[in-house]
Design an enzyme around this catalytic site. Structure first.
Site, mmCIF file in Angstrom:
data_model
loop_
_atom_site.group_PDB
_atom_site.id
_atom_site.type_symbol
_atom_site.label_atom_id
_atom_site.label_comp_id
_atom_site.label_asym_id
_atom_site.label_seq_id
_atom_site.Cartn_x
_atom_site.Cartn_y
_atom_site.Cartn_z
ATOM 1 N N GLY A 51 0.782 -1.239 0.000
ATOM 2 C CA GLY A 51 0.000 0.000 0.000
ATOM 3 C C GLY A 51 0.811 1.285 0.000
ATOM 4 O O GLY A 51 0.317 2.330 -0.427
ATOM 5 N N GLU A 107 4.429 4.258 5.606
ATOM 6 C CA GLU A 107 3.179 3.495 5.562
ATOM 7 C C GLU A 107 2.079 4.323 4.907
ATOM 8 O O GLU A 107 2.085 5.556 4.988
ATOM 9 C CB GLU A 107 2.728 3.150 6.987
ATOM 10 N N ASP A 108 1.129 3.639 4.295
ATOM 11 C CA ASP A 108 -0.035 4.349 3.775
ATOM 12 C C ASP A 108 -1.039 4.636 4.886
ATOM 13 O O ASP A 108 -1.671 5.690 4.910
ATOM 14 C CB ASP A 108 -0.699 3.551 2.631
ATOM 15 N N ASP A 111 -3.655 1.458 11.441
ATOM 16 C CA ASP A 111 -4.972 1.018 11.875
ATOM 17 C C ASP A 111 -4.838 0.568 13.339
ATOM 18 O O ASP A 111 -4.896 1.399 14.252
ATOM 19 C CB ASP A 111 -5.362 -0.126 10.917
ATOM 20 N N LYS A 139 -5.742 6.184 11.506
ATOM 21 C CA LYS A 139 -7.070 5.950 12.090
ATOM 22 C C LYS A 139 -6.895 5.651 13.570
ATOM 23 O O LYS A 139 -6.928 4.483 13.982
ATOM 24 C CB LYS A 139 -7.707 4.721 11.436
ATOM 25 N N PHE A 160 -14.070 3.192 5.084
ATOM 26 C CA PHE A 160 -13.397 2.274 4.165
ATOM 27 C C PHE A 160 -12.758 3.093 3.045
ATOM 28 O O PHE A 160 -13.426 3.486 2.097
ATOM 29 C CB PHE A 160 -14.392 1.272 3.596
ATOM 30 N N VAL A 161 -11.460 3.372 3.179
ATOM 31 C CA VAL A 161 -10.797 4.241 2.209
ATOM 32 C C VAL A 161 -9.957 3.440 1.217
ATOM 33 O O VAL A 161 -9.354 2.424 1.579
ATOM 34 C CB VAL A 161 -9.909 5.308 2.902
ATOM 35 N N ASP A 167 -6.037 -0.444 -1.110
ATOM 36 C CA ASP A 167 -6.855 -1.312 -1.969
ATOM 37 C C ASP A 167 -8.124 -1.814 -1.300
ATOM 38 O O ASP A 167 -8.265 -1.776 -0.078
ATOM 39 C CB ASP A 167 -6.034 -2.539 -2.390
ATOM 40 N N ARG A 173 -5.857 0.759 -6.058
ATOM 41 C CA ARG A 173 -4.583 1.313 -5.579
ATOM 42 C C ARG A 173 -4.093 2.454 -6.462
ATOM 43 O O ARG A 173 -3.376 3.340 -6.014
ATOM 44 C CB ARG A 173 -3.505 0.221 -5.556
HETATM 45 C C1 PRP Z 1 -2.056 -2.165 5.772
HETATM 46 C C2 PRP Z 1 -1.132 -0.960 5.874
HETATM 47 C C3 PRP Z 1 -0.241 -1.319 7.019
HETATM 48 C C4 PRP Z 1 -1.142 -2.132 7.920
HETATM 49 C C5 PRP Z 1 -1.669 -1.251 9.006
HETATM 50 O O1 PRP Z 1 -1.448 -3.125 4.985
HETATM 51 O O2 PRP Z 1 -0.415 -0.752 4.691
HETATM 52 O O3 PRP Z 1 0.875 -2.084 6.609
HETATM 53 O O4 PRP Z 1 -2.230 -2.611 7.116
HETATM 54 O O5 PRP Z 1 -2.480 -1.977 9.875
HETATM 55 P P1 PRP Z 1 -2.201 -2.118 11.424
HETATM 56 O O6 PRP Z 1 -1.935 -0.756 11.967
HETATM 57 O O7 PRP Z 1 -3.507 -2.711 11.937
HETATM 58 O O8 PRP Z 1 -1.059 -3.054 11.634
HETATM 59 P P2 PRP Z 1 -2.236 -4.396 4.413
HETATM 60 O O9 PRP Z 1 -2.087 -5.530 5.381
HETATM 61 O O10 PRP Z 1 -3.627 -3.988 4.045
HETATM 62 O O11 PRP Z 1 -1.390 -4.792 3.117
HETATM 63 P P3 PRP Z 1 -1.147 -4.002 1.728
HETATM 64 O O12 PRP Z 1 -0.383 -2.742 2.094
HETATM 65 O O13 PRP Z 1 -0.317 -4.947 0.930
HETATM 66 O O14 PRP Z 1 -2.483 -3.700 1.117
#
Ligand code: PRP
Length: 188
Positions: A51, A107-108, A111, A139, A160-161, A167, A173
Site C-alpha cells: 500500500g 506506511e499508507d 490502523d 485511524k 473504508f478508504v 486497496d 490502488r
Molecule cells: C495495511 C497498511 C499497514 C497495515 C496497518 O497493509 O499498509 O501495513 O495494514 O495496519 P495495522 O496498523 O492494523 O497493523 P495491508 O495488510 O492492508 O497490506 P497491503 O499494504 O499490501 O495492502
C-alpha cells in the site's frame, strides 16, 4: 479534477484530493529534510509493501537530502478481531549496514498500530541507528496498541478508504486520490 478512472463510480466521495496529497507530501518531505540534514548517517526510506508504494514514490521525489530506499512486506493475522495479532515478515531487509542508517518507515495507513510498533522494535533490535515512522493516513480510533507516528499526513475517521496505494480486493490502488468506497461495493 481532470483525472478519470473506470473505478471512480465506486467511490462515494473523495476524502483527500490530489492537490491536498501534493501539499501534505511536500510538507512531510520538508520536515524529513530538516530532521536528517545534519544527522551524519545515511537516510533510508523503508516502504512497507504494497500500500505504501505510491506515497513512498511521491515522498522520495520531494526529499532534497540524499536518500536510499528499501522494501519490506509483512502480514498481520487477526487484524480486526484480536489484540494479539501476529506479524509475519514475508520480505525482509537483506542488509548488514543498519547501524549506518537513519530509517524512516513509510506506511499508507495505521490502523491497529501493530505493524508499525512491531517493525520499529524489529529494526531497533537489528541495530538501526534510528527508526522513525511516517504515515499518510492515521485511524487512531482503531488502535489496539498505543502507537504515535513521527510524521503523519491526515487523521481520518473509521471509513473504508481506497486509492493512493490503498486497496479493496487488490483494486483501486492506482487512483490518484483517497476516496471512501461505496458500501455496496464491499457488501455485495
Ligand atoms: C495495511 C497498511 C499497514 C497495515 C496497518 O497493509 O499498509 O501495513 O495494514 O495496519 P495495522 O496498523 O492494523 O497493523 P495491508 O495488510 O492492508 O497490506 P497491503 O499494504 O499490501 O495492502
Amino acid at each position: 479534477m481532470v483525472h478519470s478512472s473506470l473505478l471512480d463510480h465506486d467511490i462515494e466521495r473523495i476524502l483527500v484530493s490530489p492537490e491536498e496529497i501534493d501539499r501534505i507530501t511536500t510538507e512531510i518531505a520538508a520536515q524529513i529534510d530538516d530532521d536528517f540534514r545534519d544527522s551524519g548517517k545515511r537516510l533510508l526510506l523503508l516502504c512497507i509493501l504494497k500500500g505504501s508504494v505510491v506515497f513512498m514514490g511521491d515522498l522520495m521525489k520531494k526529499i532534497s537530502i540524499p536518500v536510499e530506499i528499501d522494501f519490506m512486506k509483512v502480514s498481520s493475522y487477526g487484524k480486526s478481531t484480536s489484540t494479539s495479532g501476529r506479524i509475519n515478515i514475508l520480505l525482509d531487509l537483506q542488509r548488514k549496514d543498519l547501524s549506518e542508517l537513519d530509517i524512516v518507515i513509510v506506511e499508507d495507513i495505521i490502523d491497529s498500530g501493530r505493524t508499525l510498533s512491531y517493525l520499529v522494535e524489529y529494526l531497533k533490535l537489528g541495530g538501526a541507528h534510528s527508526v522513525k515512522t511516517c504515515t499518510m493516513l492515521d485511524k487512531p480510533s482503531r488502535r489496539q496498541v498505543e502507537f504515535y507516528p513521527d510524521y503523519r499526513g491526515l487523521e481520518i475517521p473509521d471509513e473504508f478508504v481506497v486509492g493512493y496505494g490503498l486497496d479493496y480486493a487488490e483494486q483501486y490502488r492506482a487512483l490518484p486520490y483517497i476516496g471512501i468506497l461505496k458500501p455496496e461495493v464491499y457488501t455485495k
